[in-house]
Scaffold this active site. Structure first.
Site, PDB file in Angstrom:
ATOM      1  CG  ASP A 115     -18.276 -84.061  14.194  1.00  0.00           C
ATOM      2  OD1 ASP A 115     -17.477 -83.819  13.299  1.00  0.00           O
ATOM      3  OD2 ASP A 115     -19.320 -84.709  14.025  1.00  0.00           O
ATOM      4  CD  GLU A 137     -22.348 -85.380   8.506  1.00  0.00           C
ATOM      5  OE1 GLU A 137     -22.048 -86.563   8.322  1.00  0.00           O
ATOM      6  OE2 GLU A 137     -21.502 -84.467   8.454  1.00  0.00           O
TER       7      GLU A 137
HETATM    8  C1  FRU Z   1     -19.823 -84.987  11.152  1.00  0.00           C
HETATM    9  C2  FRU Z   1     -19.862 -86.497  11.254  1.00  0.00           C
HETATM   10  C3  FRU Z   1     -21.072 -86.955  12.054  1.00  0.00           C
HETATM   11  C4  FRU Z   1     -20.641 -88.287  12.555  1.00  0.00           C
HETATM   12  C5  FRU Z   1     -19.167 -88.083  12.799  1.00  0.00           C
HETATM   13  C6  FRU Z   1     -18.321 -89.288  12.560  1.00  0.00           C
HETATM   14  O1  FRU Z   1     -18.558 -84.482  10.883  1.00  0.00           O
HETATM   15  O2  FRU Z   1     -19.879 -87.063   9.959  1.00  0.00           O
HETATM   16  O3  FRU Z   1     -22.272 -86.977  11.328  1.00  0.00           O
HETATM   17  O4  FRU Z   1     -21.322 -88.670  13.712  1.00  0.00           O
HETATM   18  O5  FRU Z   1     -18.754 -87.025  11.958  1.00  0.00           O
HETATM   19  O6  FRU Z   1     -17.010 -89.083  12.963  1.00  0.00           O
END
Ligand code: FRU
Length: 541
Positions: A64, A247
């Site tokens: 992300d 998320e």
């Molecule tokens: C989204 C996610 C978030 C988390 C991160 C972990 O892709 O699953 O919810 O904070 O990636 O790398």
């Protein structure tokens, strides 16, 4: 009004900018950042599938985008990063900066895991008034809020393994200190998934608001100082797409196109549960009073009909959020997403790194009939244009138009602006096909009969790394009925981004041809569509 002295002082720039803002509002966003980059882009090795114009980490794993913030002429991109492997691992925040969203300069890793856990996704804000007291010499700090994920606690069967911490920087993001009394929001009782804080400033109530993803809903908390947080409300447990975990929320106001009013938009990523499989981002349109987010009544009706409203119908735009401290001249928000999908992100056939970001996109809000649509158009990308290879006027597409033969353009660094006049023929499909000499091909286009766009990577090259990667053609509905169809496309080495109908439809997909695509054609099947306009540009590298 422009006076003569204004003209003397600022010359024609001011006139050009004003004219542009009237004729083409999105160009202003571009004009703000179209200055020469302060520093050259950090070079990347020449490797198969390395993009020509999308951001990738120098090496190793990325997911992300995090902490997107604009300060003093610089865009900061932090990102989920595992600097020791090409698969997901203990998360850090990688960091890159840019003055134009195109040339990115690598910076040292900003946040490392510590005794409280790994550093999961989150956001960053400029605490201009120094509400946190963490600033220095009378200047407010940059404050990042992120989720700590405590792996040992999770493994030992505990529930409270995700909580929120903050870090601050008093040197414009170069170095970061974790706040000494973290966490600032401990895990509420019973919340296992409690993450991805997106912080905004509520100017009316003069306090901070954070949106948090909590398994199947979003929670809003507020704080006067980014440190002392109070729960305010929850949203969404029975609305929109469910089935996967929620998320990476984002909450922002957008002006309504053609009106002086604004609405609030809540982005929520979900994995799995996307319209074409795996990860995707949905949105909600409503009002936010500083405490509660309430659906707009028209959007509630739309949601009943559509079940979920998607930002991008492709399989490769996930966990995207918008830049803090930056808005276009008409209040547009600047968005960046992760160009992959949890279904296969860790096994895609890239060598020394994994994943790229999408192009920056400018988001605005439009009412189409009774429905709300978030529009996304390429952000500040005009400066990426290289040579214009071709511009053709109206022509009936009786046979496919082979751009290679005509121009020698490269299908791995190319922008196409297309306008079709669609025939009254349900068997007609229009679109673009990329090919290589091995006979591999990728197609993206529109199916007149189905009234759906499609992206077909089933024969686009390597796909045996995952059973989910090329198991079907991705499709998504057109939301307008115009006979004229506009498609704006960006093709990189291993990705395609489609913005159709002036951004009312977005579709982002990646592919992995065994050899780079080297041929491109524009086609129409069935009764011939008319190609009213084709502009083809190279993208600078
Ligand atoms: C989204 C996610 C978030 C988390 C991160 C972990 O892709 O699953 O919810 O904070 O990636 O790398």
């Amino acid at each position: 009004m422009i006076t003569q002295s204004d003209m003397k002082r600022y010359g024609w720039t001011i006139v050009a900018v004003l004219l542009l803002s009237i004729l083409c509002p999105h160009t202003i966003l571009q004009a703000q950042v179209m200055q020469a980059p302060k520093s050259p882009a950090s070079p990347r090795p020449t490797e198969q599938y390395r993009p020509n114009f999308h951001f990738t980490p120098p090496a190793h794993w990325m997911n992300d985008p995090n902490g997107l913030v604009f300060l003093d002429g610089t865009f900061h991109l932090f990102y989920q990063h595992y600097p020791e492997g090409v698969v997901w691992g203990p998360m850090h925040w990688g960091h890159a900066t840019s003055s134009d969203m195109f040339h990115w300069e690598d910076q040292p890793i900003a946040l490392y895991p510590d005794s409280l856990g790994m550093i999961f996704s989150g956001s960053a804000v400029y605490d201009e008034k120094n509400t946190s007291g963490l600033g220095k010499n009378g200047k407010g700090p940059l404050v990042a809020m992120f989720t700590y994920h405590n792996m040992p606690l999770e493994k030992s069967g505990g529930e409270a393994f995700q909580y929120q911490g903050i870090a601050y920087s008093n040197d414009q993001g170069k170095t970061w200190n974790k706040y000494a009394s973290n966490p600032v929001i401990p895990t509420p009782k019973g919340a296992r998934d409690f993450r991805d804080p997106k912080v905004i400033w509520d100017a009316k109530k003069q306090r901070w608001v954070v949106a948090l993803a909590v398994k199947d809903h979003v929670e809003f908390w507020t704080a006067p100082d980014l440190i002392h947080w109070t729960y305010q409300s929850s949203f969404g447990a029975n609305l929109g797409a469910h089935g996967g975990v929620w998320e990476c929320p984002d909450l922002f106001a957008l002006p309504i196109q053609g009106s002086k009013k604004q609405k609030w938009v809540l982005l929520v990523s979900i994995n799995p549960g996307g319209p074409n499989g795996g990860s995707a981002t949905q949105y909600f349109v409503g009002d936010f009073d500083g405490k509660d987010f309430k659906l707009d009544p028209a959007f509630a009706t739309q949601l009943q009909r559509e079940q979920a409203v998607w930002l991008d119908w492709g399989r490769d735009n996930y966990a995207g959020v918008t830049f803090s401290n930056f808005a276009g001249a008409k209040g547009e928000r600047l968005f960046l997403g992760w160009m992959s999908n949890w279904d296969y992100a860790q096994v895609v056939p890239t060598g020394t790194w994994r994943s790229a970001m999408t192009l920056p996109r400018s988001l605005s809000l439009k009412k189409v009939g009774a429905d709300w649509r978030v529009r996304g158009v390429p952000g500040p990308t005009l400066q990426m244009r290289d040579k214009q290879y071709l511009s053709v006027g109206p022509t009936a597409l009786e046979t496919p138009l082979n751009l290679n033969a005509l121009t020698g353009i490269r299908p791995d660094a190319m922008e196409l602006v297309l306008e079709f006049e669609l025939p009254d023929d349900p068997t007609c499909k229009v679109g673009v096909e990329l090919r290589n000499s091995l006979g591999e091909r990728y197609q993206i286009g529109y199916d007149v009969g189905a009234k759906r766009f499609f992206s077909d990577r089933t024969q686009a090259g390597k796909n045996d790394f995952s059973k989910d990667f090329a198991n079907k053609v991705s499709t998504g509905p057109r939301v307008v009925k115009d006979r004229i169809l506009k498609m704006h496309l960006y093709f990189d080495t291993a990705s395609c981004e489609l913005f159709a109908d002036n951004g009312l439809f977005q579709m982002t997909e990646i592919y992995f041809p065994s050899q780079n695509f080297n041929a491109v054609q524009v086609f129409s099947t069935g009764k011939t569509a008319v190609l009213r306009k084709l502009e083809a540009f190279g993208v600078k590298q």
